[in-house]
Structures are given as structure tokens and as C-alpha cells.
Write a protein that holds these residues in place. Structure first.
Motif, PDB file in Angstrom:
ATOM      1  N   LYS A 219       0.821  -1.118  -0.034  1.00 44.34           N
ATOM      2  CA  LYS A 219      -0.087   0.051   0.008  1.00 44.34           C
ATOM      3  C   LYS A 219       0.889   1.320   0.059  1.00 44.34           C
ATOM      4  CE  LYS A 219      -3.906  -1.985   2.295  1.00 44.34           C
ATOM      5  NZ  LYS A 219      -4.951  -1.999   3.667  1.00 44.34           N
ATOM      6  N   GLU A 220       2.112   1.340   0.543  1.00 44.13           N
ATOM      7  CA  GLU A 220       2.791   2.584   0.721  1.00 44.13           C
ATOM      8  C   GLU A 220       3.958   2.726   0.040  1.00 44.13           C
ATOM      9  OE1 GLU A 220       3.450   3.197   4.959  1.00 44.13           O
ATOM     10  OE2 GLU A 220       1.856   1.697   5.546  1.00 44.13           O
ATOM     11  N   ALA A 221       4.454   1.714  -0.677  1.00 44.36           N
ATOM     12  CA  ALA A 221       5.458   2.004  -1.630  1.00 44.36           C
ATOM     13  C   ALA A 221       5.170   2.946  -2.871  1.00 44.36           C
ATOM     14  CB  ALA A 221       5.849   0.694  -2.173  1.00 44.36           C
ATOM     15  N   LEU A 222       6.298   3.913  -3.114  1.00 43.66           N
ATOM     16  CA  LEU A 222       6.125   4.640  -4.332  1.00 43.66           C
ATOM     17  C   LEU A 222       6.160   3.689  -5.374  1.00 43.66           C
ATOM     18  CD1 LEU A 222       8.086   7.604  -3.176  1.00 43.66           C
ATOM     19  CD2 LEU A 222       6.039   7.270  -2.915  1.00 43.66           C
ATOM     20  N   VAL A 223       7.360   2.790  -5.287  1.00 46.07           N
ATOM     21  CA  VAL A 223       7.286   1.832  -6.400  1.00 46.07           C
ATOM     22  C   VAL A 223       7.612   0.437  -5.748  1.00 46.07           C
ATOM     23  CG1 VAL A 223       8.046   3.469  -8.247  1.00 46.07           C
ATOM     24  CG2 VAL A 223       9.867   2.542  -6.917  1.00 46.07           C
ATOM     25  N   LEU A 224       7.275  -0.542  -6.425  1.00 43.22           N
ATOM     26  CA  LEU A 224       7.365  -1.984  -5.614  1.00 43.22           C
ATOM     27  C   LEU A 224       8.064  -2.671  -6.884  1.00 43.22           C
ATOM     28  CD1 LEU A 224       6.952  -3.292  -2.745  1.00 43.22           C
ATOM     29  CD2 LEU A 224       4.852  -3.918  -3.876  1.00 43.22           C
ATOM     30  N   GLU A 225       9.022  -3.713  -6.290  1.00 42.40           N
ATOM     31  CA  GLU A 225       9.676  -4.742  -7.254  1.00 42.40           C
ATOM     32  C   GLU A 225       8.556  -5.620  -7.577  1.00 42.40           C
ATOM     33  OE1 GLU A 225      13.827  -6.335  -6.580  1.00 42.40           O
ATOM     34  OE2 GLU A 225      12.337  -7.251  -5.012  1.00 42.40           O
ATOM     35  N   SER A 226       8.684  -6.198  -8.824  1.00 42.14           N
ATOM     36  CA  SER A 226       7.680  -7.123  -9.527  1.00 42.14           C
ATOM     37  C   SER A 226       8.384  -8.421  -8.950  1.00 42.14           C
ATOM     38  CB  SER A 226       7.769  -7.038 -10.891  1.00 42.14           C
ATOM     39  OG  SER A 226       7.001  -7.957 -11.412  1.00 42.14           O
ATOM     40  N   ALA A 227       7.045  -9.221  -8.746  1.00 42.94           N
ATOM     41  CA  ALA A 227       7.407 -10.740  -8.360  1.00 42.94           C
ATOM     42  C   ALA A 227       7.607 -11.422  -9.453  1.00 42.94           C
ATOM     43  CB  ALA A 227       6.375 -10.935  -7.391  1.00 42.94           C
ATOM     44  N   LYS A 228       7.265 -10.950 -10.690  1.00 36.58           N
ATOM     45  CA  LYS A 228       7.617 -11.789 -11.629  1.00 36.58           C
ATOM     46  C   LYS A 228       8.723 -12.087 -12.332  1.00 36.58           C
ATOM     47  CE  LYS A 228       5.687 -12.301 -16.401  1.00 36.58           C
ATOM     48  NZ  LYS A 228       5.031 -11.751 -17.620  1.00 36.58           N
ATOM     49  N   ASN A 229       9.107 -13.671 -12.351  1.00 38.28           N
ATOM     50  CA  ASN A 229      10.485 -14.119 -12.585  1.00 38.28           C
ATOM     51  C   ASN A 229      11.540 -13.471 -11.746  1.00 38.28           C
ATOM     52  OD1 ASN A 229       9.268 -15.364 -14.909  1.00 38.28           O
ATOM     53  ND2 ASN A 229       9.468 -13.338 -16.137  1.00 38.28           N
ATOM     54  N   SER A 230      11.032 -13.421 -10.450  1.00 41.03           N
ATOM     55  CA  SER A 230      12.219 -12.712  -9.621  1.00 41.03           C
ATOM     56  C   SER A 230      13.120 -13.717  -9.062  1.00 41.03           C
ATOM     57  CB  SER A 230      11.669 -12.024  -8.422  1.00 41.03           C
ATOM     58  OG  SER A 230      12.370 -11.517  -7.340  1.00 41.03           O
ATOM     59  N   PRO A 231      14.470 -13.240  -9.151  1.00 41.16           N
ATOM     60  CA  PRO A 231      15.422 -14.290  -8.537  1.00 41.16           C
ATOM     61  C   PRO A 231      15.789 -14.226  -6.995  1.00 41.16           C
ATOM     62  CG  PRO A 231      16.677 -12.384  -9.429  1.00 41.16           C
ATOM     63  CD  PRO A 231      15.150 -11.971  -9.804  1.00 41.16           C
ATOM     64  N   TYR A 232      14.815 -13.540  -6.336  1.00 38.78           N
ATOM     65  CA  TYR A 232      15.060 -12.707  -5.168  1.00 38.78           C
ATOM     66  C   TYR A 232      14.422 -13.539  -3.914  1.00 38.78           C
ATOM     67  CZ  TYR A 232      17.652  -9.168  -7.436  1.00 38.78           C
ATOM     68  OH  TYR A 232      18.524  -8.580  -8.130  1.00 38.78           O
ATOM     69  N   GLY A 233      13.811 -14.757  -4.363  1.00 35.68           N
ATOM     70  CA  GLY A 233      12.992 -15.521  -3.167  1.00 35.68           C
ATOM     71  C   GLY A 233      13.905 -15.960  -1.808  1.00 35.68           C
ATOM     72  N   ASN A 234      13.474 -15.762  -0.879  1.00 34.30           N
ATOM     73  CA  ASN A 234      14.118 -16.295   0.214  1.00 34.30           C
ATOM     74  C   ASN A 234      13.880 -17.559   0.675  1.00 34.30           C
ATOM     75  OD1 ASN A 234      13.791 -13.233   2.411  1.00 34.30           O
ATOM     76  ND2 ASN A 234      14.192 -13.397   0.132  1.00 34.30           N
ATOM     77  N   PHE A 235      15.025 -18.505   1.212  1.00 32.14           N
ATOM     78  CA  PHE A 235      14.959 -19.914   1.321  1.00 32.14           C
ATOM     79  C   PHE A 235      15.632 -20.111   2.584  1.00 32.14           C
ATOM     80  CE2 PHE A 235      18.323 -18.827  -1.963  1.00 32.14           C
ATOM     81  CZ  PHE A 235      19.440 -18.771  -1.046  1.00 32.14           C
ATOM     82  N   LEU A 236      15.149 -21.323   2.923  1.00 28.23           N
ATOM     83  CA  LEU A 236      15.851 -22.080   4.005  1.00 28.23           C
ATOM     84  C   LEU A 236      17.286 -22.589   3.580  1.00 28.23           C
ATOM     85  CD1 LEU A 236      15.491 -23.427   6.981  1.00 28.23           C
ATOM     86  CD2 LEU A 236      14.837 -25.586   5.621  1.00 28.23           C
ATOM     87  N   ALA A 237      18.469 -22.452   4.281  1.00 28.65           N
ATOM     88  CA  ALA A 237      19.559 -22.711   3.870  1.00 28.65           C
ATOM     89  C   ALA A 237      20.234 -23.416   5.084  1.00 28.65           C
ATOM     90  CB  ALA A 237      20.240 -21.454   3.401  1.00 28.65           C
ATOM     91  N   VAL A 238      21.335 -24.219   4.567  1.00 31.85           N
ATOM     92  CA  VAL A 238      22.235 -25.114   5.473  1.00 31.85           C
ATOM     93  C   VAL A 238      23.650 -25.002   5.046  1.00 31.85           C
ATOM     94  CG1 VAL A 238      20.184 -26.598   6.203  1.00 31.85           C
ATOM     95  CG2 VAL A 238      21.936 -27.299   4.306  1.00 31.85           C
ATOM     96  N   LYS A 239      24.494 -25.307   5.767  1.00 30.67           N
ATOM     97  CA  LYS A 239      25.918 -25.712   5.297  1.00 30.67           C
ATOM     98  C   LYS A 239      25.871 -26.681   4.530  1.00 30.67           C
ATOM     99  CE  LYS A 239      30.602 -26.127   6.822  1.00 30.67           C
ATOM    100  NZ  LYS A 239      31.461 -26.155   8.140  1.00 30.67           N
ATOM    101  N   LYS A 240      26.639 -26.802   3.423  1.00 24.30           N
ATOM    102  CA  LYS A 240      26.733 -27.948   2.374  1.00 24.30           C
ATOM    103  C   LYS A 240      26.999 -29.272   3.267  1.00 24.30           C
ATOM    104  CE  LYS A 240      28.726 -29.265  -2.028  1.00 24.30           C
ATOM    105  NZ  LYS A 240      29.606 -28.794  -2.935  1.00 24.30           N
ATOM    106  N   GLY A 241      26.232 -30.203   2.702  1.00 30.47           N
ATOM    107  CA  GLY A 241      26.626 -31.384   3.593  1.00 30.47           C
ATOM    108  C   GLY A 241      25.415 -31.909   4.224  1.00 30.47           C
ATOM    109  N   ASN A 242      24.752 -30.765   4.780  1.00 30.09           N
ATOM    110  CA  ASN A 242      23.507 -30.987   5.762  1.00 30.09           C
ATOM    111  C   ASN A 242      22.232 -31.043   5.306  1.00 30.09           C
ATOM    112  OD1 ASN A 242      25.299 -31.331   7.787  1.00 30.09           O
ATOM    113  ND2 ASN A 242      25.303 -29.240   8.320  1.00 30.09           N
ATOM    114  N   GLU A 243      22.115 -31.021   3.863  1.00 29.10           N
ATOM    115  CA  GLU A 243      21.004 -30.954   3.053  1.00 29.10           C
ATOM    116  C   GLU A 243      19.839 -32.276   3.410  1.00 29.10           C
ATOM    117  OE1 GLU A 243      23.972 -30.812   1.956  1.00 29.10           O
ATOM    118  OE2 GLU A 243      23.724 -29.820  -0.072  1.00 29.10           O
ATOM    119  N   LYS A 244      20.675 -33.397   3.689  1.00 28.09           N
ATOM    120  CA  LYS A 244      19.775 -34.593   3.887  1.00 28.09           C
ATOM    121  C   LYS A 244      19.626 -34.818   5.601  1.00 28.09           C
ATOM    122  CE  LYS A 244      21.987 -36.789  -0.119  1.00 28.09           C
ATOM    123  NZ  LYS A 244      22.508 -38.299  -0.575  1.00 28.09           N
TER     124      LYS A 244
END
Length: 276
Positions: A219-244
Motif C-alpha cells: 500500500k505504501e511503496a512509491l514503487v515496488l519490485e515485481s514478483a514476476k520471474n524474480s531471482p530474489y525468493g527467500n529460502f531455507l539454507a544449510v551448510k553444504k553436506g547437511n541438506e539430507k
């Protein structure tokens, strides 16, 4: 203690070596890891910790997951804590930021599952429309490489500046080729951008910090980033080797469940967008 004192130096050294090997073998990034304890996840307070707390209170127990949420205000410690094993995972960042962090700090953090997008926005306490920004206006932008580039791309996408061809995820104000309003840029920590709104003409603020400051991006942004094809999704992350890690797999499944999708949509009303 008396018996220990009588041991020879050689025996002590051998014992210390054996202990060191045992300790190394029990680390959570080893093949023989013990994943029976609680899963400790570092997160930004809003919306990441809020989403995790919803999971902990409503879904984790039924799934057999002991989830503990640890909140951090910055974008550095969650990754360094995940790298050194102080926490098991984190949830606060996107891929361009992680790539830059791993490259510069030599860490080994990897994504597990993408959960949501927080659109970056331009906000102001002094003008109601982006066209009302005066010549020479000062705009605060995040000072970390990826989020600064992301902020400049947002301004460029809305005609405020032009960036040189090829300016990517490391773009800085030096890559601006056209600046018709002669905007000036104030680089501050991402967590401080919302707080700087009284001191500058406008600020580009990450979605989580906007929400934490009581701002409603949709509601308040003068301009807002588009969600379409965005590479900026936030994710759960771990140290490599702990994915399993089975606990991580459980959390990944819960974070992309219909219940979490509904929670995000109902609570954030478009200011945070599910990406699954």
C-alpha cells in the motif's frame, strides 16, 4: 586428578588425539552426524521468524520436529553461525546475496527450499508519488553489494536512473549513466534503511525491514519490485553436506505446506508473497 597426573606425556598426547578425532566425527556436518536434537534455525525477525514460529506452534509437533527459532537483526551472523555450526540452518536470504556472501567470505552455505518473496520498495515520508521527488533528492540504499544493486535496478526499472549495460548484481552508483533528477545516494546498512526515512527524501527498503517498521509495502511503496520471474525468493539454507538432515527435510516440507501458504497470504496481504 592424581591418577591423571601420573600419565606419561605420550599417553596424554594419544588420548588428546583420540578425543580430537571423536569430537570431529560428532560434528553435524560429518557423515556420522547425530540429528536427534532440536533443529536450531537462525532467522530475521520479520517475516522469517514469524513464519517459523507459526510452523513451530502449529505444525512441527505433529511432524515430529523439535524446532527452535533464533532471531538475528543483521544479514551476516545467520550465515557465519550456520557455517560454524552454532545453528543448524538459516532462513533470511536470496540466491544473489548468498552467492556474493559465499564468494567473499569463503563459506559453504547452500539453499534447501525457496519459501517466499519480499518485494523491495521505494518509500518516502516527504512525497506521496515518485514523480514528486525533487532534483538533488537524497535516496538511502542498502550498502551490501547485492541489495544495493537490487535497489538501483528498482530505480532504473521505474525510470529514475539508467544503469550501464551489463550492470548486474554488483552494480553501484558508479554504474549510473543517466540521472535526470540528479539523485544523491546514501549507503546505509539494510536494517537502517527504514529508520533513515526521516533523514532522507526517500529510501529503498527490503521487505522484511519495511514490515518490521510498520510499513505496508503493498500500500505504501512509491514503487515496488515485481514478483514476476524474480531471482530474489527467500529460502531455507544449510551448510553444504547437511541438506539430507532429516530434520531439515521435515522443515522444508512444512515451510512449503498449504498451511504456511495460507498463513503468509492472510498475514501479509501481498507484502510477502509465497513462492511455492
Amino acid at each position: 586428578m592424581r591418577n591423571t597426573a601420573k600419565l606419561s606425556t605420550a599417553v596424554l598426547a594419544a588420548g588428546a588425539l583420540a578425543f580430537g578425532l571423536t569430537a570431529c566425527g560428532s560434528g553435524k556436518d560429518s557423515a556420522s552426524s547425530d540429528y536427534s536434537g532440536p533443529l536450531v534455525v537462525a532467522a530475521s525477525p520479520t517475516p522469517h521468524a514469524e513464519i517459523l514460529n507459526f510452523v513451530e506452534k502449529n505444525l512441527a509437533k505433529k511432524a515430529g520436529l523439535d524446532l527452535q527459532v533464533k532471531e538475528f537483526q543483521d544479514y551476516i551472523v545467520p550465515n557465519t553461525a550456520t557455517e560454524d555450526g552454532s545453528v543448524d540452518a538459516n532462513y533470511f536470504q536470496n540466491q544473489p546475496y548468498l552467492d556474493d556472501f559465499n564468494n567473499k567470505r569463503g563459506t559453504h552455505i547452500v539453499p534447501v527450499v525457496t519459501v517466499h518473496l519480499e518485494p523491495l520498495g521505494l518509500y518516502s515520508h516527504k512525497v506521496k508519488k515518485v514523480d514528486a521527488l525533487k532534483s538533488g533528492a537524497t535516496v538511502a540504499v542498502p550498502n551490501d553489494a547485492v541489495n544495493e544493486a537490487r535497489a538501483l535496478k528498482l530505480l532504473a526499472a521505474n525510470g529514475l536512473i539508467t544503469l550501464k549495460d551489463g550492470a548486474g548484481n554488483e552494480a553501484t552508483p558508479q554504474d549510473i549513466t543517466k540521472n535526470p533528477k540528479n539523485l544523491k545516494f546514501k549507503e546505509v546498512e539494510a536494517a537502517q534503511t527504514a529508520r533513515s526515512l526521516d533523514d532522507v527524501d526517500a529510501a529503498v527498503v527490503n521487505g522484511n525491514y519495511a514490515i518490521s517498521a510498520g510499513i505496508k509495502p503493498a500500500k505504501e511503496a512509491l514503487v515496488l519490485e515485481s514478483a514476476k520471474n524474480s531471482p530474489y525468493g527467500n529460502f531455507l539454507a544449510v551448510k553444504k553436506g547437511n541438506e539430507k538432515d532429516p530434520r531439515v527435510k521435515k522443515l522444508a516440507k512444512l515451510l512449503t505446506s498449504p498451511e504456511v501458504k495460507k498463513f503468509i497470504e492472510d498475514k501479509y496481504q501481498g507484502s510477502v508473497i509465497p513462492s511455492f
